[in-house]
Design a protein around this motif. Structure first.
Motif, mmCIF file in Angstrom:
data_model
loop_
_atom_site.group_PDB
_atom_site.id
_atom_site.type_symbol
_atom_site.label_atom_id
_atom_site.label_comp_id
_atom_site.label_asym_id
_atom_site.label_seq_id
_atom_site.Cartn_x
_atom_site.Cartn_y
_atom_site.Cartn_z
ATOM 1 N N ALA A 307 -9.342 11.776 3.648
ATOM 2 C CA ALA A 307 -9.383 13.235 3.693
ATOM 3 C C ALA A 307 -10.754 13.765 3.289
ATOM 4 C CB ALA A 307 -8.301 13.819 2.785
ATOM 5 N N ILE A 308 -11.373 13.141 2.290
ATOM 6 C CA ILE A 308 -12.715 13.556 1.862
ATOM 7 C C ILE A 308 -13.714 13.353 2.999
ATOM 8 C CG2 ILE A 308 -14.641 13.022 0.322
ATOM 9 C CD1 ILE A 308 -12.555 12.349 -1.839
ATOM 10 N N GLY A 309 -13.700 12.157 3.607
ATOM 11 C CA GLY A 309 -14.615 11.889 4.716
ATOM 12 C C GLY A 309 -14.363 12.814 5.893
ATOM 13 N N MET A 310 -13.098 13.041 6.190
ATOM 14 C CA MET A 310 -12.704 13.911 7.294
ATOM 15 C C MET A 310 -13.226 15.330 7.087
ATOM 16 S SD MET A 310 -8.753 14.442 8.495
ATOM 17 C CE MET A 310 -8.245 15.332 7.004
ATOM 18 N N MET A 311 -13.018 15.882 5.891
ATOM 19 C CA MET A 311 -13.424 17.258 5.635
ATOM 20 C C MET A 311 -14.941 17.393 5.471
ATOM 21 S SD MET A 311 -10.592 18.601 6.087
ATOM 22 C CE MET A 311 -11.321 20.229 6.022
ATOM 23 N N LEU A 312 -15.615 16.332 4.999
ATOM 24 C CA LEU A 312 -17.084 16.346 4.953
ATOM 25 C C LEU A 312 -17.646 16.599 6.347
ATOM 26 C CD1 LEU A 312 -17.957 13.366 2.568
ATOM 27 C CD2 LEU A 312 -18.829 15.699 2.326
ATOM 28 N N LEU A 313 -17.083 15.940 7.341
ATOM 29 C CA LEU A 313 -17.586 16.061 8.707
ATOM 30 C C LEU A 313 -17.132 17.361 9.369
ATOM 31 C CD1 LEU A 313 -16.985 12.352 9.721
ATOM 32 C CD2 LEU A 313 -19.188 13.443 9.283
ATOM 33 N N VAL A 314 -15.921 17.804 9.067
ATOM 34 C CA VAL A 314 -15.433 19.076 9.634
ATOM 35 C C VAL A 314 -16.265 20.238 9.097
ATOM 36 C CG1 VAL A 314 -13.489 20.698 9.671
ATOM 37 C CG2 VAL A 314 -13.085 18.260 10.054
ATOM 38 N N PHE A 315 -16.497 20.258 7.796
ATOM 39 C CA PHE A 315 -17.300 21.324 7.196
ATOM 40 C C PHE A 315 -18.769 21.213 7.623
ATOM 41 C CE2 PHE A 315 -14.398 21.998 3.237
ATOM 42 C CZ PHE A 315 -13.466 22.610 4.057
ATOM 43 N N GLY A 316 -19.254 19.988 7.774
ATOM 44 C CA GLY A 316 -20.653 19.792 8.124
ATOM 45 C C GLY A 316 -21.016 20.347 9.486
ATOM 46 N N ALA A 317 -20.045 20.476 10.377
ATOM 47 C CA ALA A 317 -20.318 20.985 11.723
ATOM 48 C C ALA A 317 -20.493 22.497 11.756
ATOM 49 C CB ALA A 317 -19.186 20.571 12.672
ATOM 50 N N ILE A 318 -20.009 23.198 10.741
ATOM 51 C CA ILE A 318 -19.995 24.664 10.779
ATOM 52 C C ILE A 318 -21.389 25.289 10.841
ATOM 53 C CG2 ILE A 318 -19.277 26.748 9.533
ATOM 54 C CD1 ILE A 318 -16.898 25.112 8.472
ATOM 55 N N PRO A 319 -22.336 24.943 9.955
ATOM 56 C CA PRO A 319 -23.655 25.577 10.035
ATOM 57 C C PRO A 319 -24.411 25.248 11.316
ATOM 58 C CG PRO A 319 -23.684 23.787 8.430
ATOM 59 C CD PRO A 319 -22.253 24.003 8.810
ATOM 60 N N ILE A 320 -24.067 24.138 11.959
ATOM 61 C CA ILE A 320 -24.722 23.811 13.229
ATOM 62 C C ILE A 320 -24.334 24.831 14.283
ATOM 63 C CG2 ILE A 320 -25.083 22.045 14.983
ATOM 64 C CD1 ILE A 320 -24.170 19.967 12.917
ATOM 65 N N ASN A 321 -23.058 25.143 14.367
ATOM 66 C CA ASN A 321 -22.584 26.138 15.337
ATOM 67 C C ASN A 321 -23.220 27.502 15.088
ATOM 68 O OD1 ASN A 321 -20.716 24.489 16.830
ATOM 69 N ND2 ASN A 321 -19.374 24.533 15.057
ATOM 70 N N ASP A 322 -23.318 27.894 13.820
ATOM 71 C CA ASP A 322 -23.921 29.192 13.500
ATOM 72 C C ASP A 322 -25.418 29.200 13.798
ATOM 73 O OD1 ASP A 322 -21.523 30.304 12.645
ATOM 74 O OD2 ASP A 322 -21.782 29.611 10.592
ATOM 75 N N ALA A 323 -26.078 28.073 13.578
ATOM 76 C CA ALA A 323 -27.515 27.988 13.835
ATOM 77 C C ALA A 323 -27.831 28.099 15.321
ATOM 78 C CB ALA A 323 -28.072 26.678 13.277
ATOM 79 N N ILE A 324 -26.938 27.629 16.168
ATOM 80 C CA ILE A 324 -27.151 27.735 17.614
ATOM 81 C C ILE A 324 -27.275 29.201 18.026
ATOM 82 C CG2 ILE A 324 -26.078 27.380 19.873
ATOM 83 C CD1 ILE A 324 -24.870 24.790 18.745
ATOM 84 N N VAL A 325 -26.369 30.046 17.533
ATOM 85 C CA VAL A 325 -26.423 31.473 17.856
ATOM 86 C C VAL A 325 -27.656 32.118 17.234
ATOM 87 C CG1 VAL A 325 -25.248 33.695 17.585
ATOM 88 C CG2 VAL A 325 -23.921 31.641 18.082
ATOM 89 N N ALA A 326 -27.973 31.760 15.988
ATOM 90 C CA ALA A 326 -29.113 32.369 15.300
ATOM 91 C C ALA A 326 -30.437 32.014 15.974
ATOM 92 C CB ALA A 326 -29.137 31.924 13.835
ATOM 93 N N ARG A 327 -30.549 30.809 16.506
ATOM 94 C CA ARG A 327 -31.805 30.375 17.127
ATOM 95 C C ARG A 327 -31.967 30.881 18.552
ATOM 96 N NH1 ARG A 327 -33.116 24.144 15.239
ATOM 97 N NH2 ARG A 327 -33.772 24.665 13.130
ATOM 98 N N TYR A 328 -30.856 30.995 19.275
ATOM 99 C CA TYR A 328 -30.964 31.324 20.689
ATOM 100 C C TYR A 328 -30.455 32.722 21.046
ATOM 101 C CZ TYR A 328 -31.824 26.334 21.093
ATOM 102 O OH TYR A 328 -32.354 25.069 20.943
ATOM 103 N N GLY A 329 -29.900 33.443 20.082
ATOM 104 C CA GLY A 329 -29.358 34.762 20.364
ATOM 105 C C GLY A 329 -30.311 35.882 19.983
#
Length: 403
Positions: A307-329
């Motif tokens: 569960a720790i490993g799973m949530m580390l990766l699930v949470f880790g993806a969030i700022p990447i998605n937000d950065a895509i909009v911030a960089r290209y929007g």
């Protein structure tokens, strides 16, 4: 160099992200204690299903919230967020029937929808280090996810399930009042509006490809995020019964998992400021697949580790998605772009709740759910591998020069 140009405002935005996820996830743990209430007592699936419309509102209301943020006032919308989510939570705590409970949870989702299109846009606009600012803000959001379990468990054990909603609601209203005082003082000082972060231009074909990648990743990622965060309390309760028997113990264990996992956003935010988004994105998502497969059958301590490993990766993806909009929007469209992204992500969260309930009640349980999430992670990996990079991102100015 500071991470954000307005430190006090950044703090309020971080607190807002904490509240946003806290209030949306109080109910999944409170459900464990509601079986003792003759009005709401029933199967886990039946009671959990009362939150479906709240998750629908959480996604659907993002579009009008983003539009109002762009056209009216982002600061005003944040004040509405704090006061509204607090009042809605208090009303939920006074529910006297399943219908009133469902209505209260829907109101919470309605006001919670304000934060992501408005608050994240404000974080990105004034960030001096984009990746680090999004990472820190993301950690606060994940700490809200983490605090929901222990907060709901402790309050339910001490004063009953109604306290789970009433006491945090009062705190949110107090925060809203403090934010309004801060915003008025800033306006009275005549603080000049600083130029928003510049965006990186893409060709038409690159933008279409990126748009397709974002849609696929948002839809599949939204289901993964909400299925894991909503279902984890019950998953932990079933798989760790040998050493987590009370609601408080389950909530504390879930909180510990989320707190550890939240650190991933700081690391990923640091990487975003230094390496191409595509490389980071593919690396984070592809590792989710084996973790979900392991979590399908693990029990006891191995389940906690998975569960720790799973949530580390699930949470880790969030700022990447937000950065895509911030960089290209473009700045003038950023709130609406975040709204469109989050209406997809949060909208599919409504599908996550009946999916969890249906698989659990139908006999497949969490083993089947974890395998479904592994397939979704594999789909995102394939989409992320198609994400455009190259000259447009390599020519990106250093974070300090962008301001």
């Amino acid at each position: 160099m500071s991470v954000h140009r307005d430190r006090t405002g950044f703090l309020f935005l971080n607190i807002g992200h904490f509240y946003d996820h806290l209030f949306m996830l109080l109910f999944p743990t409170a459900v464990l204690a509601m079986a003792a209430d003759p009005v709401f007592g029933g199967s886990y699936a039946d009671v959990l299903s009362l939150s479906v419309f709240g998750f629908v509102a959480f996604g659907a209301a993002s579009i009008p919230a983003g539009w109002l943020g762009d056209r009216w006032s982002k600061t005003g919308m944040m004040a509405v967020f704090f006061l509204g989510i607090g009042a809605a939570s208090i009303l939920t705590g006074f529910a006297r029937s399943p219908l009133e409970l469902a209505a209260g949870l829907t109101l919470i989702g309605l006001f919670a929808a304000i934060y992501h299109p408005v608050g994240i846009a404000m974080v990105a606009a004034d960030a001096e280090k984009l990746g680090k600012a999004l990472g820190i803000n993301g950690v606060w959001g994940n700490l809200g996810v983490a605090a929901a379990g222990i907060t709901a468990g402790a309050l339910a054990d001490q004063w009953g399930w109604r306290a789970v909603f009433i006491l945090p609601g009062l705190v949110a209203i107090a925060t809203g009042i403090a934010y309004m005082v801060f915003a008025r003082r800033q306006a009275a000082k005549g603080v000049a509006k600083k130029p928003a972060r510049a965006h990186i231009a893409l060709t038409a074909s690159q933008m279409k490809l990126l748009f397709g990648v974002v849609i696929v990743a948002t839809l599949c990622g939204g289901i993964i995020f909400h299925a894991t965060t909503v279902g984890l309390p019950k998953l932990i309760a079933e798989r760790t019964a040998g050493f987590a028997g009370t609601t408080t113990q389950i909530g504390a264990l879930v909180t510990a998992i989320y707190v550890i996992a939240a650190c991933a956003q700081i690391v990923v935010g640091h990487l975003i400021d230094r390496y191409p988004l595509k490389l980071i994105y593919v690396g984070v998502i592809v590792l989710q697949v084996p973790l979900f497969v392991i979590a399908a059958t693990a029990e006891g301590v191995p389940m906690v580790a998975a569960a720790i490993g799973m949530m580390l990766l699930v949470f880790g993806a969030i700022p990447i998605n937000d950065a895509i909009v911030a960089r290209y929007g473009a700045a003038e469209w950023r709130s609406r772009m975040y709204a469109a992204k989050y209406v997809l992500s949060l909208g599919v969260s409504a599908a996550a709740v009946p999916m969890i309930a249906g698989l659990h009640q139908g006999g497949g349980g969490f083993a089947t759910l974890m395998l479904v999430l592994a397939v979704l992670a594999a789909i995102i990996t394939l989409a992320a591998a198609l994400m455009p990079t190259g000259a447009s991102e390599k020519k990106m100015p250093a974070p300090a020069a962008a301001e």
